[in-house]
Motif scaffolding. Structure first.
Motif, PDB file in Angstrom:
ATOM      1  N   ALA A  46      13.200  22.087  -4.530  1.00 39.89           N
ATOM      2  CA  ALA A  46      13.510  23.205  -3.734  1.00 39.89           C
ATOM      3  C   ALA A  46      14.647  23.889  -3.343  1.00 39.89           C
ATOM      4  CB  ALA A  46      12.583  23.010  -2.414  1.00 39.89           C
ATOM      5  N   LEU A  47      15.631  23.314  -3.943  1.00 41.40           N
ATOM      6  CA  LEU A  47      16.992  23.968  -3.809  1.00 41.40           C
ATOM      7  C   LEU A  47      17.431  24.716  -4.899  1.00 41.40           C
ATOM      8  CD1 LEU A  47      19.651  23.731  -2.110  1.00 41.40           C
ATOM      9  CD2 LEU A  47      20.404  21.866  -3.723  1.00 41.40           C
ATOM     10  N   SER A  48      17.539  25.954  -4.490  1.00 41.81           N
ATOM     11  CA  SER A  48      17.937  26.779  -5.691  1.00 41.81           C
ATOM     12  C   SER A  48      19.425  27.485  -5.436  1.00 41.81           C
ATOM     13  CB  SER A  48      17.239  28.096  -5.721  1.00 41.81           C
ATOM     14  OG  SER A  48      17.545  28.931  -4.677  1.00 41.81           O
ATOM     15  N   THR A  49      20.264  27.819  -6.383  1.00 43.81           N
ATOM     16  CA  THR A  49      21.594  28.225  -6.121  1.00 43.81           C
ATOM     17  C   THR A  49      21.662  29.308  -5.401  1.00 43.81           C
ATOM     18  OG1 THR A  49      21.300  29.805  -8.203  1.00 43.81           O
ATOM     19  CG2 THR A  49      22.300  27.465  -8.530  1.00 43.81           C
ATOM     20  N   ARG A  50      20.730  30.369  -5.157  1.00 47.85           N
ATOM     21  CA  ARG A  50      20.839  31.264  -4.053  1.00 47.85           C
ATOM     22  C   ARG A  50      20.653  30.730  -2.876  1.00 47.85           C
ATOM     23  NH1 ARG A  50      19.305  33.630  -9.016  1.00 47.85           N
ATOM     24  NH2 ARG A  50      20.051  35.521  -9.703  1.00 47.85           N
ATOM     25  N   ILE A  51      19.749  29.972  -2.683  1.00 47.87           N
ATOM     26  CA  ILE A  51      19.388  29.374  -1.372  1.00 47.87           C
ATOM     27  C   ILE A  51      20.806  28.609  -0.820  1.00 47.87           C
ATOM     28  CG2 ILE A  51      18.277  27.513  -0.091  1.00 47.87           C
ATOM     29  CD1 ILE A  51      15.837  28.519  -1.697  1.00 47.87           C
ATOM     30  N   LEU A  52      21.272  27.775  -1.453  1.00 42.26           N
ATOM     31  CA  LEU A  52      22.609  27.072  -1.394  1.00 42.26           C
ATOM     32  C   LEU A  52      23.708  28.229  -0.979  1.00 42.26           C
ATOM     33  CD1 LEU A  52      24.290  24.647  -1.104  1.00 42.26           C
ATOM     34  CD2 LEU A  52      24.559  24.385  -3.357  1.00 42.26           C
ATOM     35  N   ALA A  53      23.888  29.198  -2.036  1.00 41.27           N
ATOM     36  CA  ALA A  53      24.852  30.075  -1.739  1.00 41.27           C
ATOM     37  C   ALA A  53      24.716  30.830  -0.423  1.00 41.27           C
ATOM     38  CB  ALA A  53      25.150  31.112  -2.665  1.00 41.27           C
ATOM     39  N   ASP A  54      23.417  31.274  -0.242  1.00 43.25           N
ATOM     40  CA  ASP A  54      23.286  31.960   1.280  1.00 43.25           C
ATOM     41  C   ASP A  54      23.354  31.146   2.432  1.00 43.25           C
ATOM     42  OD1 ASP A  54      22.214  34.011  -0.196  1.00 43.25           O
ATOM     43  OD2 ASP A  54      20.199  34.173   0.909  1.00 43.25           O
ATOM     44  N   ASP A  55      23.131  29.698   2.217  1.00 43.80           N
ATOM     45  CA  ASP A  55      23.729  28.921   3.247  1.00 43.80           C
ATOM     46  C   ASP A  55      24.910  28.699   3.466  1.00 43.80           C
ATOM     47  OD1 ASP A  55      21.927  26.490   4.855  1.00 43.80           O
ATOM     48  OD2 ASP A  55      24.134  25.805   4.349  1.00 43.80           O
ATOM     49  N   LEU A  56      25.954  28.965   2.631  1.00 45.25           N
ATOM     50  CA  LEU A  56      27.316  28.672   2.613  1.00 45.25           C
ATOM     51  C   LEU A  56      27.900  30.456   2.785  1.00 45.25           C
ATOM     52  CD1 LEU A  56      27.834  26.519  -0.459  1.00 45.25           C
ATOM     53  CD2 LEU A  56      28.513  26.061   1.795  1.00 45.25           C
ATOM     54  N   GLY A  57      27.068  31.335   2.923  1.00 42.59           N
ATOM     55  CA  GLY A  57      27.643  32.534   3.256  1.00 42.59           C
ATOM     56  C   GLY A  57      28.189  33.215   2.189  1.00 42.59           C
ATOM     57  N   ILE A  58      27.911  32.712   0.825  1.00 40.34           N
ATOM     58  CA  ILE A  58      28.417  33.513  -0.174  1.00 40.34           C
ATOM     59  C   ILE A  58      27.312  33.993  -1.213  1.00 40.34           C
ATOM     60  CG2 ILE A  58      30.788  32.197  -0.229  1.00 40.34           C
ATOM     61  CD1 ILE A  58      29.686  30.441  -2.225  1.00 40.34           C
ATOM     62  N   ARG A  59      27.597  34.483  -2.266  1.00 38.17           N
ATOM     63  CA  ARG A  59      26.602  34.900  -3.417  1.00 38.17           C
ATOM     64  C   ARG A  59      26.617  33.743  -4.367  1.00 38.17           C
ATOM     65  NH1 ARG A  59      24.156  38.137  -0.467  1.00 38.17           N
ATOM     66  NH2 ARG A  59      25.666  38.935   1.053  1.00 38.17           N
ATOM     67  N   ALA A  60      25.178  33.588  -4.817  1.00 36.47           N
ATOM     68  CA  ALA A  60      25.090  32.498  -6.005  1.00 36.47           C
ATOM     69  C   ALA A  60      26.243  32.434  -7.112  1.00 36.47           C
ATOM     70  CB  ALA A  60      23.842  32.523  -6.684  1.00 36.47           C
ATOM     71  N   GLU A  72      26.015  19.608 -12.406  1.00 31.48           N
ATOM     72  CA  GLU A  72      27.238  18.871 -11.862  1.00 31.48           C
ATOM     73  C   GLU A  72      26.921  18.627 -10.294  1.00 31.48           C
ATOM     74  OE1 GLU A  72      31.140  21.009 -12.121  1.00 31.48           O
ATOM     75  OE2 GLU A  72      31.946  19.021 -11.083  1.00 31.48           O
ATOM     76  N   LEU A  73      26.317  19.358  -9.669  1.00 28.91           N
ATOM     77  CA  LEU A  73      26.056  19.382  -8.226  1.00 28.91           C
ATOM     78  C   LEU A  73      25.164  18.148  -8.243  1.00 28.91           C
ATOM     79  CD1 LEU A  73      26.396  20.166  -5.513  1.00 28.91           C
ATOM     80  CD2 LEU A  73      24.247  21.720  -5.777  1.00 28.91           C
ATOM     81  N   ARG A  74      24.312  18.059  -9.005  1.00 25.41           N
ATOM     82  CA  ARG A  74      23.508  16.768  -9.051  1.00 25.41           C
ATOM     83  C   ARG A  74      24.276  15.684  -9.234  1.00 25.41           C
ATOM     84  NH1 ARG A  74      19.990  14.355 -12.854  1.00 25.41           N
ATOM     85  NH2 ARG A  74      18.325  13.151 -11.947  1.00 25.41           N
ATOM     86  N   THR A  75      25.167  15.723 -10.328  1.00 25.80           N
ATOM     87  CA  THR A  75      25.834  14.576 -10.527  1.00 25.80           C
ATOM     88  C   THR A  75      26.764  13.990  -9.096  1.00 25.80           C
ATOM     89  OG1 THR A  75      26.126  15.158 -12.805  1.00 25.80           O
ATOM     90  CG2 THR A  75      27.868  13.460 -11.827  1.00 25.80           C
ATOM     91  N   LEU A  76      27.252  14.931  -8.579  1.00 26.11           N
ATOM     92  CA  LEU A  76      28.024  14.876  -7.442  1.00 26.11           C
ATOM     93  C   LEU A  76      27.440  14.085  -6.196  1.00 26.11           C
ATOM     94  CD1 LEU A  76      30.301  17.922  -7.242  1.00 26.11           C
ATOM     95  CD2 LEU A  76      30.975  15.610  -8.170  1.00 26.11           C
ATOM     96  N   LEU A  77      26.082  14.652  -5.972  1.00 26.83           N
ATOM     97  CA  LEU A  77      25.172  14.096  -4.930  1.00 26.83           C
ATOM     98  C   LEU A  77      24.813  12.702  -5.490  1.00 26.83           C
ATOM     99  CD1 LEU A  77      22.986  17.245  -4.508  1.00 26.83           C
ATOM    100  CD2 LEU A  77      24.327  16.128  -2.822  1.00 26.83           C
ATOM    101  N   LEU A  78      24.426  12.526  -6.556  1.00 26.74           N
ATOM    102  CA  LEU A  78      24.012  11.365  -7.103  1.00 26.74           C
ATOM    103  C   LEU A  78      25.085  10.215  -6.839  1.00 26.74           C
ATOM    104  CD1 LEU A  78      22.158  11.328 -10.543  1.00 26.74           C
ATOM    105  CD2 LEU A  78      24.171   9.862 -10.489  1.00 26.74           C
ATOM    106  N   THR A  79      26.269  10.536  -7.103  1.00 22.88           N
ATOM    107  CA  THR A  79      27.346   9.672  -7.083  1.00 22.88           C
ATOM    108  C   THR A  79      27.434   9.125  -5.597  1.00 22.88           C
ATOM    109  OG1 THR A  79      28.577  10.934  -8.825  1.00 22.88           O
ATOM    110  CG2 THR A  79      29.903   9.293  -7.321  1.00 22.88           C
ATOM    111  N   ASP A  80      27.357   9.977  -4.663  1.00 22.90           N
ATOM    112  CA  ASP A  80      27.492   9.498  -3.429  1.00 22.90           C
ATOM    113  C   ASP A  80      26.259   8.741  -2.967  1.00 22.90           C
ATOM    114  OD1 ASP A  80      29.533  11.440  -3.207  1.00 22.90           O
ATOM    115  OD2 ASP A  80      28.452  12.967  -2.042  1.00 22.90           O
ATOM    116  N   ALA A  81      25.058   9.023  -3.451  1.00 23.05           N
ATOM    117  CA  ALA A  81      24.004   8.224  -3.251  1.00 23.05           C
ATOM    118  C   ALA A  81      24.193   6.854  -3.640  1.00 23.05           C
ATOM    119  CB  ALA A  81      22.778   8.751  -3.676  1.00 23.05           C
ATOM    120  N   PHE A  82      25.012   6.846  -4.961  1.00 25.17           N
ATOM    121  CA  PHE A  82      24.881   5.495  -5.398  1.00 25.17           C
ATOM    122  C   PHE A  82      25.986   4.562  -4.569  1.00 25.17           C
ATOM    123  CE2 PHE A  82      23.951   5.645 -10.289  1.00 25.17           C
ATOM    124  CZ  PHE A  82      22.506   5.865  -9.931  1.00 25.17           C
TER     125      PHE A  82
END
Lengths: 197, 197
Positions: A46-60, A72-82
């Motif tokens: 459900a996470l789209s780049t535009r939704i994430l960008a909106d949440d951060l107050g910037i454009r996608a 890469e975002l997925r990899t970063l999250l996945l690393t933290d989870a591990f």
DNA sequence: AGCGTGCGGCTAACACTGTTAGCAATACCT
DNA sequence: AGGTATTGCTAACAGTGTTAGCCGCACGCT
């Protein structure tokens, strides 16, 4: 105190500290942090780049100044989870060794289950689908799996137990067990099966 | 697929025949057949309605004359997968009972593993992510899970074994085990863990 | 002070995705 | 023959990840 008996192996004893992960910009940290909240809230799909960008107050497209892409975002999250799951599993086997009483397998499974269901969407993200090993911090995978070796004392049984635990965890997270199933009992049955062995 | 409480109750003994599934139009059958080929070839994620339609020689919107949406297509594929895997598992426990020799758990796991890796993408499609139970033919899940009950003789252990088998299977399908892992041995370790009890 | 450089935002746009609306032709049943 | 359901079509919409190119602003250097 780490069990240093190094059972039949001459490899360097793996540390209970996670491997160092590549530095991250402050902005990247912020992006990952927000992404994590959104993922845990509605799932990776459900996470789209535009939704994430909106949440951060910037454009996608501005995200691409910091990340090479969604992967890469997925990899970063996945690393933290591990790292988080691994840390909790290391602690579980360590305290089981100290207190001596409860079976290490049981303690490990309890912690693994709670890690998974505690952040279900992140767990699913981290463990589902193919994995680009070359993008992972080297040694992370092995480090995260070592507690299963500590608990079973055997590499093959360690892999089997880890995979079995994952099966229970992911099916629970995905709500795949029929309603009314006694999942506590199922986890217990798994622990028992790998306790005597 | 789930082991549910069954025999020793007053419920009718589950048949080894799969439950009847809703009729499908010839055209729907053709669509599902092509979709299956494409899925097994490149995975569900890579299958778009336009690609599927092209393959069938029609335009994407025409698919909606036969299917309510992509989700229904997924359900149809998933249903077929359940039936095929379930059938093979039923046969495994049956022939193990007849020949009497090999452990039923071992035979079941062997067949389960081969079903999964034999059509890896379909297995992943069928077992990954949340499941819309209301869209499934009633009884399918229970029927497909029953062999695990037959092999273990206990509903809780059946669920645990099924989940553990899924863990091994999906990690293998996803290539999640570190390269060089002895997966034959891991499967054997799982069988052994659930054999004695 | 001036100047260059790069960081980090922006808009516009592309090639996709699943899906809907509405039109047209064909087949079938009465 | 007439009416209806079936099954195709095109056009279009909202949304996706992603790229290209522009622009302002802060910084270091001479």
């Amino acid at each position: 105190m780490d069990p240093e008996e190094a059972t039949t192996s001459d490899a360097p004893a793996p540390s209970s500290d996670p491997p160092v992960i590549p530095e991250r910009t402050a902005r990247v940290d912020a992006i990952v942090a927000r992404a994590r909240v959104l993922v845990e809230d509605a799932g990776w799909e459900a996470l789209s780049t535009r939704i994430l960008a909106d949440d951060l107050g910037i454009r996608a497209p501005s995200l691409y100044k910091h990340l090479s892409g969604k992967e890469e975002l997925r990899t970063l999250l996945l690393t933290d989870a591990f790292i988080e799951i691994g840390t909790r599993c290391w602690e579980a086997v360590r305290s089981a060794a100290v207190e001596g009483e409860e079976s290490a397998v049981g303690a490990l499974l309890t912690e693994y289950r709670s890690s998974a269901s505690g952040s279900a969407e992140l767990y699913r993200l981290a463990t589902t689908g193919p994995l680009d090993r070359s993008a992972l911090p080297p040694g992370l995978e092995e480090w995260a799996g070592t507690p299963f070796f500590e608990a079973t004392g055997d590499p093959v049984r360690a892999q089997a137990l880890w995979a079995a635990a994952h099966g229970l965890a992911i099916l629970e997270v995905d709500g795949r067990f029929p309603p009314g199933s006694d999942l506590d009992a199922a986890w217990q049955a798994l622990a028992h099966a790998f306790d005597a062995g």
